[in-house]
Design a protein around this motif. Structure first.
Motif, mmCIF file in Angstrom:
data_model
loop_
_atom_site.group_PDB
_atom_site.id
_atom_site.type_symbol
_atom_site.label_atom_id
_atom_site.label_comp_id
_atom_site.label_asym_id
_atom_site.label_seq_id
_atom_site.Cartn_x
_atom_site.Cartn_y
_atom_site.Cartn_z
ATOM 1 N N LYS A 203 -1.698 -0.324 -8.948
ATOM 2 C CA LYS A 203 -0.614 -0.751 -9.597
ATOM 3 C C LYS A 203 -0.488 -2.536 -10.016
ATOM 4 N N PHE A 204 -1.662 -1.611 -11.591
ATOM 5 C CA PHE A 204 -1.534 -2.969 -12.341
ATOM 6 C C PHE A 204 -0.539 -4.101 -12.864
ATOM 7 N N ASP A 205 0.423 -3.082 -13.060
ATOM 8 C CA ASP A 205 1.505 -4.276 -14.092
ATOM 9 C C ASP A 205 2.185 -5.356 -12.171
ATOM 10 N N GLU A 206 2.045 -4.313 -11.518
ATOM 11 C CA GLU A 206 2.758 -5.100 -9.882
ATOM 12 C C GLU A 206 2.316 -6.085 -9.726
ATOM 13 N N ALA A 207 0.579 -5.908 -9.861
ATOM 14 C CA ALA A 207 -0.548 -6.911 -9.035
ATOM 15 C C ALA A 207 -0.203 -8.073 -10.392
ATOM 16 N N GLU A 208 -0.184 -7.782 -11.360
ATOM 17 C CA GLU A 208 0.511 -8.910 -12.155
ATOM 18 C C GLU A 208 1.588 -10.349 -11.967
ATOM 19 N N LYS A 209 1.908 -9.761 -11.567
ATOM 20 C CA LYS A 209 3.669 -10.798 -11.306
ATOM 21 C C LYS A 209 3.249 -10.828 -9.368
ATOM 22 N N THR B 233 1.105 -1.320 0.315
ATOM 23 C CA THR B 233 0.002 -0.474 -0.305
ATOM 24 C C THR B 233 1.160 1.065 0.059
ATOM 25 N N TYR B 234 2.311 1.314 -0.168
ATOM 26 C CA TYR B 234 2.636 1.962 -0.355
ATOM 27 C C TYR B 234 2.704 3.161 -1.557
ATOM 28 N N THR B 235 2.983 4.105 -1.743
ATOM 29 C CA THR B 235 2.517 5.191 -2.995
ATOM 30 C C THR B 235 3.027 4.884 -3.704
ATOM 31 N N THR B 236 4.871 4.398 -4.047
ATOM 32 C CA THR B 236 5.273 3.869 -5.481
ATOM 33 C C THR B 236 5.618 1.948 -4.543
ATOM 34 N N PRO B 237 4.828 0.582 -4.462
ATOM 35 C CA PRO B 237 5.370 -0.779 -3.996
ATOM 36 C C PRO B 237 6.897 -0.947 -4.946
ATOM 37 N N ASP B 238 7.233 -0.822 -4.037
ATOM 38 C CA ASP B 238 8.433 -1.931 -4.416
ATOM 39 C C ASP B 238 8.602 -3.634 -4.215
ATOM 40 N N LEU B 239 8.342 -4.235 -5.205
ATOM 41 C CA LEU B 239 7.993 -5.286 -5.530
ATOM 42 C C LEU B 239 9.144 -6.223 -5.404
ATOM 43 N N SER C 267 -0.755 -18.876 2.024
ATOM 44 C CA SER C 267 -2.508 -19.099 2.003
ATOM 45 C C SER C 267 -2.478 -18.239 0.824
ATOM 46 N N LYS C 268 -3.212 -18.533 -0.268
ATOM 47 C CA LYS C 268 -4.284 -17.831 -1.484
ATOM 48 C C LYS C 268 -4.627 -16.688 -0.676
ATOM 49 N N ASN C 269 -4.982 -16.333 0.721
ATOM 50 C CA ASN C 269 -5.854 -15.355 1.340
ATOM 51 C C ASN C 269 -3.882 -13.938 0.929
ATOM 52 N N ILE C 270 -3.409 -14.623 1.342
ATOM 53 C CA ILE C 270 -2.323 -13.455 1.648
ATOM 54 C C ILE C 270 -1.946 -13.306 0.148
ATOM 55 N N TYR C 271 -1.843 -14.142 -0.584
ATOM 56 C CA TYR C 271 -1.793 -12.976 -2.426
ATOM 57 C C TYR C 271 -2.829 -12.854 -2.803
ATOM 58 N N ASP C 272 -3.657 -13.085 -2.429
ATOM 59 C CA ASP C 272 -4.981 -11.824 -2.695
ATOM 60 C C ASP C 272 -5.157 -10.525 -1.659
ATOM 61 N N GLY C 273 -4.160 -10.533 -0.518
ATOM 62 C CA GLY C 273 -4.411 -9.727 0.276
ATOM 63 C C GLY C 273 -3.278 -8.743 -0.722
ATOM 64 N N ILE C 274 -2.668 -8.808 -0.566
ATOM 65 C CA ILE C 274 -0.877 -7.636 -1.761
ATOM 66 C C ILE C 274 -1.518 -7.231 -3.012
ATOM 67 N N HIS C 275 -2.654 -8.852 -3.465
ATOM 68 C CA HIS C 275 -3.267 -8.075 -4.881
ATOM 69 C C HIS C 275 -3.848 -7.249 -4.484
ATOM 70 N N ARG C 276 -5.224 -7.531 -3.969
ATOM 71 C CA ARG C 276 -6.148 -6.556 -3.719
ATOM 72 C C ARG C 276 -5.756 -5.124 -3.338
ATOM 73 N N SER C 277 -4.470 -4.827 -2.321
ATOM 74 C CA SER C 277 -3.456 -3.272 -2.246
ATOM 75 C C SER C 277 -3.012 -2.784 -3.368
ATOM 76 N N LEU C 278 -2.967 -3.389 -4.362
ATOM 77 C CA LEU C 278 -2.052 -3.523 -5.177
ATOM 78 C C LEU C 278 -2.956 -2.356 -6.790
ATOM 79 N N THR C 279 -4.463 -3.174 -6.663
ATOM 80 C CA THR C 279 -4.841 -3.042 -7.395
ATOM 81 C C THR C 279 -5.693 -1.843 -7.733
ATOM 82 N N SER C 280 -5.793 -1.829 -5.867
ATOM 83 C CA SER C 280 -6.795 -0.688 -5.601
ATOM 84 C C SER C 280 -5.882 0.552 -5.727
#
Length: 309
Positions: free
Chosen positions: A73-79, A33-39, A57-70
């Protein structure tokens, strides 16, 4: 700052004082959720955690993914999705819905709509929640007509609307002051789709209709509420009728409230008192004349009129 936090995390993971899963998860969400997330920092935390013999667990990946898409940061979310797949988890409705939400938030509606096509191609059929997120995104951007097109497409695919989606549509119409359009949508879906709206949806729309002096349409919703076994909602009607309503409208309202043959004595009292408060004594007396005998002769009603004389 975050780099130092990750270094400290790595150091602690190598010690006997290992951070808990909750602390690891909190660190990952902070980075995401940082302004410029560093993957690179994200993957350092993930790799260190897994190197210690643990797995996410998948929940952890979903949590990171949710933060990035919100954050858009769609490129980072795809990674993150790629890393999730490598870990043995396939994208599902939750994963795709988060992407749809982020794209809608970024006003990338064409891309958001295409996500649903990609889902079907991947064998992951969009569910009602995914459709609702897409439609809500259009409504939030005041694109109610496009939201209706999405809704029509959803219905064509065999989905039935639910109370959550109806509330989204109604609020979309209301945000554009299309009060009668909201009324039409609700009545048609109740009639054709056998939908039972939320009580709050009814209340919200009734108050908006009365603010626009659309008593007839508001009364129709009051009757539907009764059909759906919701408690009576008299307050806004009494306020409206006492100020602007006729005697016949007051009588019609009282009958709409009743679940039996006649409304309660207290319901009549409420209306009479409101007429008196607005100095509409003649309307109160005319209404009394039209009331059933047991109401006209009830001691509480007699006392109310006696005190008003």
């Amino acid at each position: 700052m975050l780099g130092d936090a990750v270094k400290l995390y790595e150091h602690m993971m190598d010690s006997s004082f290992k951070p808990s899963f909750t602390e690891c998860n909190s660190l990952l969400r902070t980075i995401a959720t940082y302004t410029t997330p560093d993957l690179d920092l994200v993957f350092r935390v993930v790799n260190k955690y897994e190197a210690a013999g643990y797995s996410f667990s998948k929940n952890i990946y979903d949590g990171i993914h949710r933060s990035l898409t919100s954050l858009g940061k769609f490129d980072e979310a795809e990674k993150i999705v790629e890393a999730m797949i490598k870990a043995g988890f396939e994208p599902d409705n939750i994963t795709y819905s988060q992407l749809v939400f982020g794209l809608c938030k970024a006003r990338m509606f064409e891309e958001a709509t295409k996500v649903l096509d990609v889902m079907e191609e991947q064998g992951c059929v969009p569910d009602i929640k995914t459709w609702t997120i897409l439609i809500k995104g259009h409504c939030a951007a005041n694109q109610i007509d496009k939201a209706l097109l999405c809704f029509a497409k959803m219905m064509e695919k065999g989905f039935d609307a639910d109370a959550d989606l109806l509330d989204v549509l109604i609020n979309g119409f209301l945000s554009q002051s299309r009060i009668l359009g909201a009324h039409t949508v609700l009545v048609e879906l109740v009639s054709k789709a056998r939908l039972r709206p939320w009580q709050s949806t009814y209340k919200n729309l009734i108050q908006k209709l009365l603010n626009e002096r659309k008593l007839e349409q508001a009364m129709e919703l009051l009757r539907l509420m009764k059909r759906h076994n919701y408690p009576p909602f008299p307050e806004p009607f009494v306020r409206y009728i006492s100020k602007f309503g006729s005697v016949e409208e007051a009588k019609e309202f009282l009958m709409a409230l009743s679940v039996k043959e006649y409304p309660t004595v207290s319901a009549y009292q409420h209306v009479f008192k409101s007429f008196f408060d607005e100095s509409r004594h003649s309307e109160a007396k005319d209404l009394l004349f039209k009331c059933p005998h047991h109401i006209r002769k009830h001691p509480a009603i007699s006392a109310l009129f006696g005190s008003a004389d």
